[in-house]
Scaffold this motif. Structure first.
Motif, PDB file in Angstrom:
ATOM      1  N   ILE A 277       0.834  -1.203   0.000  1.00  0.00           N
ATOM      2  CA  ILE A 277       0.000   0.000   0.000  1.00  0.00           C
ATOM      3  C   ILE A 277       0.874   1.262   0.000  1.00  0.00           C
ATOM      4  N   ILE A 278       2.036   1.218   0.680  1.00  0.00           N
ATOM      5  CA  ILE A 278       2.870   2.425   0.772  1.00  0.00           C
ATOM      6  C   ILE A 278       3.530   2.717  -0.577  1.00  0.00           C
ATOM      7  N   GLY A 279       4.195   1.707  -1.162  1.00  0.00           N
ATOM      8  CA  GLY A 279       4.867   1.929  -2.448  1.00  0.00           C
ATOM      9  C   GLY A 279       3.889   2.280  -3.551  1.00  0.00           C
TER      10      GLY A 279
ATOM     11  N   VAL B 112       8.421  -1.418  -8.732  1.00  0.00           N
ATOM     12  CA  VAL B 112       8.621  -2.870  -8.870  1.00  0.00           C
ATOM     13  C   VAL B 112       8.275  -3.586  -7.566  1.00  0.00           C
ATOM     14  N   ASP B 113       7.708  -4.764  -7.697  1.00  0.00           N
ATOM     15  CA  ASP B 113       7.522  -5.653  -6.541  1.00  0.00           C
ATOM     16  C   ASP B 113       8.007  -7.043  -6.946  1.00  0.00           C
ATOM     17  N   ARG B 114       8.751  -7.671  -6.069  1.00  0.00           N
ATOM     18  CA  ARG B 114       9.321  -8.977  -6.440  1.00  0.00           C
ATOM     19  C   ARG B 114       8.251 -10.073  -6.471  1.00  0.00           C
ATOM     20  N   SER B 115       7.095  -9.772  -5.904  1.00  0.00           N
ATOM     21  CA  SER B 115       5.989 -10.725  -5.964  1.00  0.00           C
ATOM     22  C   SER B 115       4.786  -9.961  -6.546  1.00  0.00           C
TER      23      SER B 115
ATOM     24  N   GLY C 101       2.520  -8.596   0.292  1.00  0.00           N
ATOM     25  CA  GLY C 101       3.205  -8.561   1.590  1.00  0.00           C
ATOM     26  C   GLY C 101       2.209  -8.264   2.698  1.00  0.00           C
ATOM     27  N   THR C 102       2.604  -7.420   3.628  1.00  0.00           N
ATOM     28  CA  THR C 102       1.750  -7.122   4.786  1.00  0.00           C
ATOM     29  C   THR C 102       0.430  -6.477   4.357  1.00  0.00           C
ATOM     30  N   SER C 103       0.439  -5.832   3.203  1.00  0.00           N
ATOM     31  CA  SER C 103      -0.764  -5.101   2.779  1.00  0.00           C
ATOM     32  C   SER C 103      -1.948  -5.985   2.390  1.00  0.00           C
ATOM     33  N   SER C 104      -1.782  -7.313   2.457  1.00  0.00           N
ATOM     34  CA  SER C 104      -2.973  -8.161   2.349  1.00  0.00           C
ATOM     35  C   SER C 104      -3.174  -8.947   3.644  1.00  0.00           C
TER      36      SER C 104
ATOM     37  N   SER D 272      -3.402  -7.489   6.882  1.00  0.00           N
ATOM     38  CA  SER D 272      -3.772  -6.637   8.018  1.00  0.00           C
ATOM     39  C   SER D 272      -5.126  -7.064   8.582  1.00  0.00           C
ATOM     40  N   SER D 273      -5.610  -6.325   9.586  1.00  0.00           N
ATOM     41  CA  SER D 273      -6.959  -6.596  10.114  1.00  0.00           C
ATOM     42  C   SER D 273      -8.014  -6.007   9.185  1.00  0.00           C
ATOM     43  N   LYS D 274      -7.580  -5.275   8.177  1.00  0.00           N
ATOM     44  CA  LYS D 274      -8.439  -4.711   7.125  1.00  0.00           C
ATOM     45  C   LYS D 274      -9.360  -3.617   7.684  1.00  0.00           C
ATOM     46  N   LEU D 275      -8.836  -2.894   8.688  1.00  0.00           N
ATOM     47  CA  LEU D 275      -9.582  -1.775   9.269  1.00  0.00           C
ATOM     48  C   LEU D 275      -9.048  -0.463   8.713  1.00  0.00           C
ATOM     49  N   ILE D 276      -9.934   0.471   8.490  1.00  0.00           N
ATOM     50  CA  ILE D 276      -9.536   1.843   8.188  1.00  0.00           C
ATOM     51  C   ILE D 276     -10.036   2.625   9.389  1.00  0.00           C
TER      52      ILE D 276
ATOM     53  N   SER E  76      12.184  -8.037  -9.183  1.00  0.00           N
ATOM     54  CA  SER E  76      12.835  -7.837  -7.898  1.00  0.00           C
ATOM     55  C   SER E  76      14.023  -6.870  -8.004  1.00  0.00           C
ATOM     56  N   PHE E  77      14.168  -6.041  -6.990  1.00  0.00           N
ATOM     57  CA  PHE E  77      15.354  -5.180  -6.883  1.00  0.00           C
ATOM     58  C   PHE E  77      16.529  -6.081  -6.523  1.00  0.00           C
ATOM     59  N   GLN E  78      17.652  -5.948  -7.249  1.00  0.00           N
ATOM     60  CA  GLN E  78      18.825  -6.773  -6.967  1.00  0.00           C
ATOM     61  C   GLN E  78      19.921  -5.968  -6.275  1.00  0.00           C
TER      62      GLN E  78
ATOM     63  N   ILE F  56       3.632  -8.957   8.888  1.00  0.00           N
ATOM     64  CA  ILE F  56       4.683  -8.342   9.709  1.00  0.00           C
ATOM     65  C   ILE F  56       4.579  -6.818   9.648  1.00  0.00           C
ATOM     66  N   ARG F  57       4.435  -6.205  10.815  1.00  0.00           N
ATOM     67  CA  ARG F  57       4.449  -4.744  10.898  1.00  0.00           C
ATOM     68  C   ARG F  57       5.899  -4.267  10.959  1.00  0.00           C
ATOM     69  N   THR F  58       6.185  -3.132  10.340  1.00  0.00           N
ATOM     70  CA  THR F  58       7.498  -2.511  10.511  1.00  0.00           C
ATOM     71  C   THR F  58       7.274  -1.291  11.390  1.00  0.00           C
TER      72      THR F  58
ATOM     73  N   GLY G 155       7.317   1.777   8.356  1.00  0.00           N
ATOM     74  CA  GLY G 155       5.949   1.761   8.902  1.00  0.00           C
ATOM     75  C   GLY G 155       4.961   2.437   7.962  1.00  0.00           C
ATOM     76  N   GLY G 156       3.840   2.836   8.525  1.00  0.00           N
ATOM     77  CA  GLY G 156       2.770   3.437   7.707  1.00  0.00           C
ATOM     78  C   GLY G 156       1.598   2.485   7.660  1.00  0.00           C
ATOM     79  N   LYS G 157       0.513   2.861   8.315  1.00  0.00           N
ATOM     80  CA  LYS G 157      -0.675   2.001   8.315  1.00  0.00           C
ATOM     81  C   LYS G 157      -1.370   2.080   6.960  1.00  0.00           C
ATOM     82  N   VAL G 158      -2.172   1.088   6.654  1.00  0.00           N
ATOM     83  CA  VAL G 158      -2.976   1.135   5.424  1.00  0.00           C
ATOM     84  C   VAL G 158      -3.788   2.429   5.444  1.00  0.00           C
ATOM     85  N   THR G 159      -4.406   2.702   6.594  1.00  0.00           N
ATOM     86  CA  THR G 159      -5.243   3.898   6.752  1.00  0.00           C
ATOM     87  C   THR G 159      -4.495   5.180   6.387  1.00  0.00           C
ATOM     88  N   ASP G 160      -3.167   5.175   6.617  1.00  0.00           N
ATOM     89  CA  ASP G 160      -2.374   6.402   6.533  1.00  0.00           C
ATOM     90  C   ASP G 160      -1.597   6.528   5.226  1.00  0.00           C
TER      91      ASP G 160
HETATM   92  C1  LIG Z   1      -1.332  -8.098  11.858  1.00  0.00           C
HETATM   93  C2  LIG Z   1      -1.439  -6.720  11.291  1.00  0.00           C
HETATM   94  C3  LIG Z   1      -2.646  -6.050  11.324  1.00  0.00           C
HETATM   95  C4  LIG Z   1      -2.745  -4.771  10.786  1.00  0.00           C
HETATM   96  N1  LIG Z   1      -3.960  -4.148  10.762  1.00  0.00           N
HETATM   97  C5  LIG Z   1      -4.079  -2.940  10.211  1.00  0.00           C
HETATM   98  C6  LIG Z   1      -5.356  -2.349  10.088  1.00  0.00           C
HETATM   99  O1  LIG Z   1      -6.375  -2.931  10.448  1.00  0.00           O
HETATM  100  N2  LIG Z   1      -5.430  -1.111   9.541  1.00  0.00           N
HETATM  101  C7  LIG Z   1      -4.327  -0.436   9.112  1.00  0.00           C
HETATM  102  O2  LIG Z   1      -4.481   0.698   8.665  1.00  0.00           O
HETATM  103  N3  LIG Z   1      -3.091  -0.985   9.170  1.00  0.00           N
HETATM  104  C8  LIG Z   1      -2.950  -2.231   9.697  1.00  0.00           C
HETATM  105  N4  LIG Z   1      -1.727  -2.839   9.754  1.00  0.00           N
HETATM  106  C9  LIG Z   1      -0.541  -2.130   9.229  1.00  0.00           C
HETATM  107  C10 LIG Z   1      -0.423  -2.266   7.707  1.00  0.00           C
HETATM  108  O3  LIG Z   1      -0.916  -3.497   7.253  1.00  0.00           O
HETATM  109  C11 LIG Z   1       1.017  -2.131   7.251  1.00  0.00           C
HETATM  110  O4  LIG Z   1       1.641  -1.070   7.919  1.00  0.00           O
HETATM  111  C12 LIG Z   1       1.090  -1.873   5.742  1.00  0.00           C
HETATM  112  O5  LIG Z   1       0.391  -2.870   5.045  1.00  0.00           O
HETATM  113  C13 LIG Z   1       2.539  -1.832   5.295  1.00  0.00           C
HETATM  114  O6  LIG Z   1       2.563  -1.647   3.906  1.00  0.00           O
HETATM  115  P1  LIG Z   1       3.919  -1.612   3.123  1.00  0.00           P
HETATM  116  O7  LIG Z   1       3.612  -1.216   1.724  1.00  0.00           O
HETATM  117  O8  LIG Z   1       4.918  -0.800   3.861  1.00  0.00           O
HETATM  118  O9  LIG Z   1       4.500  -3.097   3.205  1.00  0.00           O
HETATM  119  P2  LIG Z   1       4.137  -4.377   2.338  1.00  0.00           P
HETATM  120  O10 LIG Z   1       2.712  -4.474   2.024  1.00  0.00           O
HETATM  121  O11 LIG Z   1       4.746  -5.554   3.017  1.00  0.00           O
HETATM  122  O12 LIG Z   1       4.887  -4.110   0.967  1.00  0.00           O
HETATM  123  C14 LIG Z   1       6.276  -4.272   0.808  1.00  0.00           C
HETATM  124  C15 LIG Z   1       6.499  -4.932  -0.545  1.00  0.00           C
HETATM  125  O13 LIG Z   1       7.894  -4.928  -0.840  1.00  0.00           O
HETATM  126  C16 LIG Z   1       8.133  -6.023  -1.679  1.00  0.00           C
HETATM  127  N5  LIG Z   1       9.571  -6.310  -1.715  1.00  0.00           N
HETATM  128  C17 LIG Z   1      10.350  -6.809  -0.731  1.00  0.00           C
HETATM  129  N6  LIG Z   1      11.617  -6.967  -1.176  1.00  0.00           N
HETATM  130  C18 LIG Z   1      11.641  -6.563  -2.469  1.00  0.00           C
HETATM  131  C19 LIG Z   1      12.657  -6.527  -3.478  1.00  0.00           C
HETATM  132  N7  LIG Z   1      13.921  -6.929  -3.252  1.00  0.00           N
HETATM  133  N8  LIG Z   1      12.304  -6.091  -4.719  1.00  0.00           N
HETATM  134  C20 LIG Z   1      11.050  -5.697  -4.993  1.00  0.00           C
HETATM  135  N9  LIG Z   1      10.048  -5.725  -4.057  1.00  0.00           N
HETATM  136  C21 LIG Z   1      10.351  -6.157  -2.822  1.00  0.00           C
HETATM  137  C22 LIG Z   1       7.297  -7.152  -1.043  1.00  0.00           C
HETATM  138  O14 LIG Z   1       7.035  -8.173  -1.972  1.00  0.00           O
HETATM  139  C23 LIG Z   1       6.063  -6.393  -0.586  1.00  0.00           C
HETATM  140  O15 LIG Z   1       4.974  -6.534  -1.489  1.00  0.00           O
HETATM  141  C24 LIG Z   1      -1.599  -4.137  10.245  1.00  0.00           C
HETATM  142  C25 LIG Z   1      -0.372  -4.817  10.210  1.00  0.00           C
HETATM  143  C26 LIG Z   1      -0.290  -6.104  10.714  1.00  0.00           C
HETATM  144  C27 LIG Z   1       0.998  -6.855  10.638  1.00  0.00           C
END
Ligand SMILES: Cc1cc2nc3c(=O)[nH]c(=O)nc-3n(C[C@H](O)[C@H](O)[C@H](O)COP(=O)(O)OP(=O)(O)OC[C@H]3O[C@@H](n4cnc5c(N)ncnc54)[C@H](O)[C@@H]3O)c2cc1C
Length: 459
Positions: free
Chosen positions: A30-32, A49-52, A57-60, A62-66, A182-184, A324-326, A354-359
């Motif tokens: 969600i952040i990228g 780019v996303d390697r998958s 990743g974490t963005s699917s 979450s608890s899916k709350l906004i 994927s980023f190398q 996994i939360r960061t 970090g950065g919540k989905v909501t944010d």
């Molecule tokens: C259990 C749990 C519950 C949560 N509940 C909520 C909630 O209810 N509401 C809310 O607002 N937030 C919630 N959050 C927080 C939220 O889900 C995360 O903060 C958010 O999804 C993080 O998004 P992201 O884009 O940073 O990370 P990610 O979604 O993990 O994205 C990172 C991406 O980087 C890619 N990547 C990694 N390495 C490489 C590489 N070498 N090359 C290319 N791509 C790469 C991965 O494949 C991945 O897709 C929750 C988190 C957790 C863990």
């Protein structure tokens, strides 16, 4: 609508080789995807780019709350809650994939205190609007220790599809968006960076140039060229586990916020159409790939939620998942670390921790402003990132997923485009059959699990 599919992806990989961009965004969560969307709407030449798959990743997971996070308010994080509530209200108004949900927050022995919840909800409403909450006595719908509950409104979403919608919106605004790339590694060169990327589907490496890299790799940021100031001491990982049960085992309408009888942590039971999602845990982990749900974690969630209904201990979950939360900061308890994001800048690199989905919009806007100060892209509009793709939430449209949302595998469709995996797992077999029928009818082949481009032979 521009085509965005296995076919255009293959062309985009070929034409990106040796090309120059303003910005490379690594990580299509969600952040990228929000960052790529915001930058492309500001006229920046972006490659994401996303390697998958996007959102895998974490963005699917979450608890899916906004939401604004009543818990954060209780921790005294008023500014964070206010920002989150502002974002919640914006997304509710502007996205089809965000909708209102009523939560009962339980009051009683071992649960929340009546006076503090009344005050907390009043402040929550002052910061985010909504109707006043009334105390309702427990007339047997909850265990005897529960005196009653307050009902309040927050929102729910499909986190993965919200991510995909941002990617499609970025693509509509001319960003090159590549899943399974994927980023190398990178090398600093005059005027920016030279980056090696790999097409995960073919195993081929290719090279792009960019003025800047934005590291949005979530839990994996330390593995993707972390800039100065990004280190394991302050980049902490916390695991959270959810279980999904059939809706039939929990007939009540409202979601529930309550304290786990095991350790007093806040938990949620969230009915979602055909399922009920329960969770979650919050425990430090050393590895971003620690995504298996252990028997102990499962047992803890089951025991905690059986406080709300016995059925959770008796029934078997249909789906279990971990994310996994960061979190940025130091400390011994993950629950006490702030859920606010941190942006760290180091010359040609920007890292988001970090950065919540909501944010996600607030993160994306701030990153775009920072980029604009570095590569002079002109004024960044206040309303970015917008969703220039309305999406088809909660519709069963396989064709759209393949031709306009760049699904590359059947799982991409069911987990992150249609939501079958999370919201209607009983239909997984049927949906797989429908996907295979669609592929056959449209002469799309599968090779190594991926939808495959068959190019006409050249003379
Ligand atoms: C259990 C749990 C519950 C949560 N509940 C909520 C909630 O209810 N509401 C809310 O607002 N937030 C919630 N959050 C927080 C939220 O889900 C995360 O903060 C958010 O999804 C993080 O998004 P992201 O884009 O940073 O990370 P990610 O979604 O993990 O994205 C990172 C991406 O980087 C890619 N990547 C990694 N390495 C490489 C590489 N070498 N090359 C290319 N791509 C790469 C991965 O494949 C991945 O897709 C929750 C988190 C957790 C863990």
């Amino acid at each position: 609508m521009k085509p965005f599919s296995y076919f255009t992806r293959s062309d985009d990989v070929l034409s990106s080789n040796g090309a120059s961009f303003d910005v490379l965004v690594v990580g299509g969560g969600i952040i990228g995807s929000g960052v790529a969307n915001a930058l492309s709407q500001s006229g920046v030449r972006v490659i994401l780019v996303d390697r998958s798959d996007f959102g895998s990743g974490t963005s699917s997971k979450s608890s899916k709350l906004i939401h604004g996070g009543l818990r954060y308010l209780a921790q005294g994080r008023m500014k964070l809650t206010r920002n989150l509530l502002k974002e919640r209200n914006y997304l509710l108004q502007h996205s089809e994939v965000v909708r209102k949900e009523t939560f009962d927050i339980l009051v009683g022995r071992g649960q929340f205190g009546k006076t503090s919840i009344r005050a907390g909800l009043m402040l929550y409403r002052l910061l985010g609007g909504g109707r006043p909450s009334r105390f309702i006595e427990n007339k047997g719908e909850y265990p005897v220790d529960v005196k009653g509950y307050f009902s309040y409104t927050d929102c729910v979403t499909d986190d993965a599809y919200l991510t995909v919608m941002n990617v499609v919106s970025a693509h509509e605004n001319n960003a090159v968006c590549l899943n399974y790339v994927s980023f190398q590694r990178l090398e600093k060169v005059e005027g920016g960076i030279k980056v090696q990327l790999m097409d995960v589907i073919t195993g081929t490496e290719f090279e792009v140039q960019a003025k800047m890299i934005i590291n949005c790799a979530g839990a994996w940021i330390l593995k993707v060229a972390p800039g100065k100031g990004v280190n394991p001491e302050t980049t902490r990982l916390s695991k959270g586990v959810h279980l999904i049960y059939p809706r039939a085992i929990y007939p009540r309408k409202n979601s529930v916020a309550f304290k786990s009888p095991v350790d007093g942590r806040q938990m949620f039971v969230i009915p979602r159409d055909k399922v009920v999602i329960v969770g979650t845990t919050d425990t430090f982990t050393d590895s971003p790939d620690d995504l298996k749900v252990s028997p102990e974690e499962k047992d803890y969630v089951k025991k905690s939620c059986s406080f709300v209904s016995d059925s959770f201990s008796k029934a078997n979950p249909m789906v279990e998942y971990a994310g996994i939360r960061t979190l940025y900061g130091t400390g011994t308890s993950p629950g006490k670390l702030s859920r606010d994001f941190k942006i760290i800048e180091d010359g040609i690199s920007i890292t988001v921790i970090g950065g919540k989905v909501t944010d996600y919009r607030r993160v994306a806007y701030k990153v775009a402003k920072l980029v604009s100060s570095k590569i002079h892209i002109g004024k960044v509009s206040h309303d970015i990132p917008r969703l220039d793709y309305p999406g088809l939430p909660w519709h069963n449209n396989i064709e759209t997923a393949i031709n306009f949302e760049c699904a590359m595998t059947s799982s991409d469709i069911m987990e992150r485009r249609l939501g079958t995996y999370f919201f209607d797992p009983e239909r997984l077999d049927e949906t797989t059959k429908e996907i295979l029928e669609f592929l056959e009818k449209n002469n799309v082949k599968i090779e190594n699990g991926f939808f495959h481009v068959q190019r006409e032979k050249e003379d």
